[in-house]
Design an enzyme around this catalytic site. Sequence first.
Site, PDB file in Angstrom:
ATOM      1  N   GLY A 236       3.202  26.796  26.159  1.00  0.00           N
ATOM      2  CA  GLY A 236       2.026  26.073  25.669  1.00  0.00           C
ATOM      3  C   GLY A 236       1.337  25.344  26.799  1.00  0.00           C
ATOM      4  O   GLY A 236       1.926  24.455  27.415  1.00  0.00           O
TER       5      GLY A 236
ATOM      6  N   GLY B 179      -1.698  23.662  26.590  1.00  0.00           N
ATOM      7  CA  GLY B 179      -2.799  22.878  26.034  1.00  0.00           C
ATOM      8  C   GLY B 179      -2.815  21.472  26.592  1.00  0.00           C
ATOM      9  O   GLY B 179      -2.414  21.230  27.735  1.00  0.00           O
TER      10      GLY B 179
ATOM     11  N   LYS C 212       2.288   8.380   6.262  1.00  0.00           N
ATOM     12  CA  LYS C 212       1.463   9.548   6.573  1.00  0.00           C
ATOM     13  C   LYS C 212       0.535   9.776   5.392  1.00  0.00           C
ATOM     14  O   LYS C 212       0.916   9.564   4.233  1.00  0.00           O
ATOM     15  CB  LYS C 212       2.359  10.783   6.760  1.00  0.00           C
ATOM     16  CG  LYS C 212       1.706  11.906   7.497  1.00  0.00           C
ATOM     17  CD  LYS C 212       1.880  11.751   8.998  1.00  0.00           C
ATOM     18  CE  LYS C 212       1.111  12.802   9.753  1.00  0.00           C
ATOM     19  NZ  LYS C 212       1.304  12.679  11.201  1.00  0.00           N
TER      20      LYS C 212
ATOM     21  N   VAL D  61      -1.010  18.769  25.932  1.00  0.00           N
ATOM     22  CA  VAL D  61       0.286  18.204  26.307  1.00  0.00           C
ATOM     23  C   VAL D  61       0.951  19.048  27.405  1.00  0.00           C
ATOM     24  O   VAL D  61       1.332  18.531  28.459  1.00  0.00           O
ATOM     25  CB  VAL D  61       1.205  18.092  25.065  1.00  0.00           C
ATOM     26  CG1 VAL D  61       2.609  17.706  25.472  1.00  0.00           C
ATOM     27  CG2 VAL D  61       0.633  17.073  24.089  1.00  0.00           C
TER      28      VAL D  61
HETATM   29  P1  NAD Z   1      -3.055  22.036  22.012  1.00  0.00           P
HETATM   30  O1  NAD Z   1      -3.690  22.724  20.864  1.00  0.00           O
HETATM   31  O2  NAD Z   1      -3.914  21.334  23.007  1.00  0.00           O
HETATM   32  O3  NAD Z   1      -2.147  23.079  22.837  1.00  0.00           O
HETATM   33  C1  NAD Z   1      -1.243  23.937  22.243  1.00  0.00           C
HETATM   34  C2  NAD Z   1      -1.210  25.201  23.091  1.00  0.00           C
HETATM   35  O4  NAD Z   1      -0.144  26.030  22.640  1.00  0.00           O
HETATM   36  C3  NAD Z   1      -2.491  26.035  22.994  1.00  0.00           C
HETATM   37  O5  NAD Z   1      -2.954  26.348  24.290  1.00  0.00           O
HETATM   38  C4  NAD Z   1      -2.049  27.302  22.255  1.00  0.00           C
HETATM   39  O6  NAD Z   1      -2.775  28.454  22.646  1.00  0.00           O
HETATM   40  C5  NAD Z   1      -0.592  27.370  22.661  1.00  0.00           C
HETATM   41  N1  NAD Z   1       0.258  28.167  21.788  1.00  0.00           N
HETATM   42  C6  NAD Z   1       0.233  28.277  20.435  1.00  0.00           C
HETATM   43  N2  NAD Z   1       1.194  29.114  20.016  1.00  0.00           N
HETATM   44  C7  NAD Z   1       1.866  29.513  21.122  1.00  0.00           C
HETATM   45  C8  NAD Z   1       2.978  30.367  21.345  1.00  0.00           C
HETATM   46  N3  NAD Z   1       3.593  30.996  20.338  1.00  0.00           N
HETATM   47  N4  NAD Z   1       3.401  30.560  22.623  1.00  0.00           N
HETATM   48  C9  NAD Z   1       2.788  29.960  23.662  1.00  0.00           C
HETATM   49  N5  NAD Z   1       1.720  29.128  23.505  1.00  0.00           N
HETATM   50  C10 NAD Z   1       1.270  28.925  22.255  1.00  0.00           C
HETATM   51  O7  NAD Z   1      -1.978  21.038  21.356  1.00  0.00           O
HETATM   52  P2  NAD Z   1      -1.272  19.800  22.058  1.00  0.00           P
HETATM   53  O8  NAD Z   1      -1.998  18.566  21.687  1.00  0.00           O
HETATM   54  O9  NAD Z   1      -1.029  20.140  23.470  1.00  0.00           O
HETATM   55  O10 NAD Z   1       0.095  19.770  21.255  1.00  0.00           O
HETATM   56  C11 NAD Z   1       1.173  20.637  21.584  1.00  0.00           C
HETATM   57  C12 NAD Z   1       2.384  20.295  20.724  1.00  0.00           C
HETATM   58  O11 NAD Z   1       2.753  18.934  20.934  1.00  0.00           O
HETATM   59  C13 NAD Z   1       2.166  20.436  19.219  1.00  0.00           C
HETATM   60  O12 NAD Z   1       3.369  20.850  18.624  1.00  0.00           O
HETATM   61  C14 NAD Z   1       1.853  19.014  18.769  1.00  0.00           C
HETATM   62  O13 NAD Z   1       2.183  18.806  17.424  1.00  0.00           O
HETATM   63  C15 NAD Z   1       2.793  18.236  19.685  1.00  0.00           C
HETATM   64  N6  NAD Z   1       2.394  16.846  19.905  1.00  0.00           N
HETATM   65  C16 NAD Z   1       1.188  16.558  20.462  1.00  0.00           C
HETATM   66  C17 NAD Z   1       0.857  15.223  20.690  1.00  0.00           C
HETATM   67  C18 NAD Z   1      -0.458  14.859  21.342  1.00  0.00           C
HETATM   68  O14 NAD Z   1      -0.600  13.710  21.751  1.00  0.00           O
HETATM   69  N7  NAD Z   1      -1.385  15.764  21.500  1.00  0.00           N
HETATM   70  C19 NAD Z   1       1.739  14.190  20.323  1.00  0.00           C
HETATM   71  C20 NAD Z   1       2.988  14.525  19.771  1.00  0.00           C
HETATM   72  C21 NAD Z   1       3.302  15.872  19.571  1.00  0.00           C
END
Ligand code: NAD
Length: 354
Positions: free
Chosen positions: A182, A184, A81, A186
């Site tokens: 969440g 977003g 990392k 994912v």
């Molecule tokens: P994103 O920013 O697209 O979505 C995250 C969502 O969570 C947002 O809509 C935000 O408003 C919401 N959120 C934040 N705090 C919140 C809470 N307290 N209660 C409810 N909703 C809340 O991010 P993402 O890419 O969807 O990633 C989501 C999670 O998955 C993160 O923890 C990220 O580290 C993990 N992750 C993502 C990937 C990837 O490929 N994108 C891979 C591995 C892990």
Amino acid sequence: MAAFWTEADFDEHEQVELVHDRVSGLTAIIALHSTHLGPGAGGTRFWHYADPSAAMHDALRLSRGMSYKNAMAGLPMGGGKAVVLLDEDRTKTPAMLAAFGDVIERLGGRYVTAEDVGASEADMVAISQRTPHVCGLPAEEGAAGGDPGPFTAYGIYLGIKAAAATRLGADDMQGVRVALQGCGSVGGGVARLLAKDGAVLTVADIDSEKAKALADELGGISIPADAIMEVECEIFSPNALGAILNEQSIAKLACQVVAGGANNQIARAEDGVRLYERGILYAPDYVINAGGIINVATEYLCRQKGTPCTAEEVNTRIGKIPERLKAIWRESEATGLGADVVADRMAQSLIGRG
Ligand code: NAD
């Protein structure tokens, strides 16, 4: 060997590079935790740290996490990392990206980077002008690479189905109640896949409009973000923040399974025990959310070999996530240890540290 490093997070990391480039102003740390299975792969975080020791903490902790994640994903990759320490105004210049690419190139392929917090596809393209040891580059439709979100969501969806089969004896998701935190990239992807299978969805996001739009699209219901962990359901799927599983929240969970993509869901080691003792089946986060790294690692490995790689090949590799989860749950059942502990032990053994 006793650790010579005084950092609490030092875990016999193979190499830690402290980088400063006077001309561009680049300051970075690259931590290689293990290259036992292959080059240390893990994204670069561009962040303003109030204190440089917080940056070191992130680099050490996250690189170890990548060793575990890549090993459990069955990838021929170790764990690494990088963190780039930005000023308060978070300025990131082309010269810094070029200098950073040169540092990666000097590591000769021991470290492979990709996007993490604060990094964009365009940043990876800039780095790729100086080194081939980068992935997460733009991909054509149907090819490996590109946006990791849909691949991560697909792996979580498969993991949730495996959990439903294991804990509920469910052959499919028809009528299975899932509470999703969440909405977003994912969470939205997971929800869409589950909705197609007839799951009953309750969704929440701190952006309530986003949650409502997703619920309206999929025929589910949206509720306030602070209520989602207490919803009575079969499966709670956290896809927002880390450290949400703690003494207080675990006591209130009204589900049989926790399976979602958020990183570092368990706040403290004892919370893994709490989940286990409450009889809740837990899908270790770094195992179930590996779809994104499987995607970019496949992109990198194919490019190194000079062969094209399709998204279908990525999905075939992601299709192995349920087997790994089931192996963890069997071992957890047999040993009486929490799934998080079992996963860590399996990962440690895979990287030759068991
Ligand atoms: P994103 O920013 O697209 O979505 C995250 C969502 O969570 C947002 O809509 C935000 O408003 C919401 N959120 C934040 N705090 C919140 C809470 N307290 N209660 C409810 N909703 C809340 O991010 P993402 O890419 O969807 O990633 C989501 C999670 O998955 C993160 O923890 C990220 O580290 C993990 N992750 C993502 C990937 C990837 O490929 N994108 C891979 C591995 C892990």
